[in-house]
Enzyme design. Structure first.
Site, PDB file in Angstrom:
ATOM      1  CE  LYS A 291      -1.925  -0.647   4.127  1.00 31.12           C
ATOM      2  NZ  LYS A 291      -1.133  -1.811   4.502  1.00 31.12           N
TER       3      LYS A 291
ATOM      4  NE  ARG B 138      -4.040  -0.908  10.668  1.00 30.94           N
ATOM      5  CZ  ARG B 138      -2.970  -0.332  10.264  1.00 30.94           C
ATOM      6  NH1 ARG B 138      -2.907   0.766   9.718  1.00 30.94           N
ATOM      7  NH2 ARG B 138      -1.765  -1.036   9.697  1.00 30.94           N
TER       8      ARG B 138
ATOM      9  NE  ARG C  74       8.482  -3.219   6.220  1.00 33.82           N
ATOM     10  CZ  ARG C  74       7.245  -3.141   6.263  1.00 33.82           C
ATOM     11  NH1 ARG C  74       6.644  -2.494   5.052  1.00 33.82           N
ATOM     12  NH2 ARG C  74       6.404  -3.386   7.505  1.00 33.82           N
TER      13      ARG C  74
ATOM     14  NE  ARG D  28       6.951  -1.022  10.611  1.00 32.42           N
ATOM     15  CZ  ARG D  28       5.639  -1.038   9.985  1.00 32.42           C
ATOM     16  NH1 ARG D  28       5.605  -0.267   8.882  1.00 32.42           N
ATOM     17  NH2 ARG D  28       4.700  -1.281  10.447  1.00 32.42           N
TER      18      ARG D  28
ATOM     19  NE  ARG E 293       2.501  -4.896  11.632  1.00 27.79           N
ATOM     20  CZ  ARG E 293       3.683  -4.998  10.926  1.00 27.79           C
ATOM     21  NH1 ARG E 293       4.684  -5.896  11.518  1.00 27.79           N
ATOM     22  NH2 ARG E 293       3.814  -4.627   9.613  1.00 27.79           N
TER      23      ARG E 293
HETATM   24  P1  ADP Z   1       1.218  -2.099   8.541  1.00 31.65           P
HETATM   25  O1  ADP Z   1      -0.073  -1.948   7.696  1.00 31.65           O
HETATM   26  O2  ADP Z   1       2.514  -2.699   7.689  1.00 31.65           O
HETATM   27  O3  ADP Z   1       0.933  -3.090   9.857  1.00 31.65           O
HETATM   28  P2  ADP Z   1       1.315   0.631   9.436  1.00 31.65           P
HETATM   29  O4  ADP Z   1       2.747   1.084   9.593  1.00 31.65           O
HETATM   30  O5  ADP Z   1       0.367   1.058   8.698  1.00 31.65           O
HETATM   31  O6  ADP Z   1       1.942  -0.747   9.327  1.00 31.65           O
HETATM   32  O7  ADP Z   1       0.807   0.677  11.095  1.00 31.65           O
HETATM   33  C1  ADP Z   1       1.589   0.033  12.220  1.00 31.65           C
HETATM   34  C2  ADP Z   1       0.799   0.204  13.491  1.00 31.65           C
HETATM   35  O8  ADP Z   1       0.112   1.218  13.671  1.00 31.65           O
HETATM   36  C3  ADP Z   1      -0.319  -0.870  13.467  1.00 31.65           C
HETATM   37  O9  ADP Z   1       0.009  -2.179  13.476  1.00 31.65           O
HETATM   38  C4  ADP Z   1      -1.537  -0.251  14.490  1.00 31.65           C
HETATM   39  O10 ADP Z   1      -0.821  -0.707  15.567  1.00 31.65           O
HETATM   40  C5  ADP Z   1      -1.026   0.978  14.372  1.00 31.65           C
HETATM   41  N1  ADP Z   1      -2.099   1.796  13.509  1.00 31.65           N
HETATM   42  C6  ADP Z   1      -1.791   2.396  12.308  1.00 31.65           C
HETATM   43  N2  ADP Z   1      -3.029   2.704  11.972  1.00 31.65           N
HETATM   44  C7  ADP Z   1      -4.148   2.460  12.792  1.00 31.65           C
HETATM   45  C8  ADP Z   1      -5.300   2.863  12.618  1.00 31.65           C
HETATM   46  N3  ADP Z   1      -6.036   3.425  11.720  1.00 31.65           N
HETATM   47  N4  ADP Z   1      -6.014   2.315  13.838  1.00 31.65           N
HETATM   48  C9  ADP Z   1      -5.492   1.891  14.941  1.00 31.65           C
HETATM   49  N5  ADP Z   1      -4.211   1.504  14.860  1.00 31.65           N
HETATM   50  C10 ADP Z   1      -3.309   1.910  13.869  1.00 31.65           C
END
Ligand code: ADP
Length: 195
Positions: free
Chosen positions: A13, A87, A126, A138, A149
């Protein structure tokens, strides 16, 4: 020009969102990035960090505050591409309500899907690449957290496919092909974001 990227960790994404953002001149807004920048010295920042590092979703309240603070800025007036938000269905409803209040709506939701084995492989490589380049991976890019996740994705985020399909804005793409091929497929389906 208002777009949402939907898809599990490792689907690609972020990569596509950056390309679309450059092409259209609208900001790429990643809630994961906003949360990683949040100050851990504040109670909300510390709570968010703990949940992220365990692979759980952060509370809607924290994420919604951060997101709206960002999309209200002037550079997002003509549009934005969201990555990592919404999400869950509650977040999607909050976004819809806010957009309706602005007399706006989403142009499209771009869903990128891929099998779990591919996602695991991408995220773990990664992380290994970051280590071999001498930088820190990360904190949530390890197998245990990644599985959590993916589970959070399955339980909370996947229902959004149906939600946006019913609204007629969902476009789905196979994320197993390479970056350029995926960009081409997106451009063919949604000429407005095309090359
Ligand atoms: P990925 O999609 O690769 O898991 P992101 O960088 O988008 O990683 O998000 C990392 C973490 O940030 C998520 O696992 C969650 O804990 C938190 N997070 C990000 N966006 C949201 C959201 N919209 N609602 C709740 N938690 C979020």
């Amino acid at each position: 020009m208002r777009y949402v990227m939907l898809g599990p960790p490792g689907a690609g994404k972020g990569t596509q969102a950056v390309r679309i953002s450059n092409r259209l001149g609208i900001p790429h807004i990643s809630t994961g990035d906003l949360l990683r920048l949040a100050d851990v010295a504040t109670p909300a920042g510390a709570a968010a960090r703990t949940l992220m590092e365990a692979g759980h979703l952060v509370s809607d309240e924290i994420v919604v505050d951060l997101l709206f603070e960002r999309i209200r800025r002037s550079d997002a007036r003509k549009g934005f591409i969201l990555d990592g938000f919404p999400r869950n269905v509650i977040q999607a409803e909050i976004l819809d309500e806010w957009l309706a209040g602005q007399d706006e709506g989403l142009d499209a939701v771009l869903e990128i899907y891929a099998p779990v084995a591919v996602l695991l492989d991408r995220v773990l490589s990664r992380s290994a690449q970051a280590v071999s380049a001498g930088s820190a991976p990360r904190a949530d890019d390890n197998e245990t957290t990644l599985r959590q996740r993916l589970e959070s994705y399955r339980m909370e985020t996947l229902p959004l496919s149906d939600y946006y399909h019913r609204k007629g804005v969902l476009m789905s793409f196979d994320g197993t092909c390479n970056i350029d091929a995926l960009a081409t497929a997106i451009g063919e389906q949604i000429p407005a974001v095309g090359r």
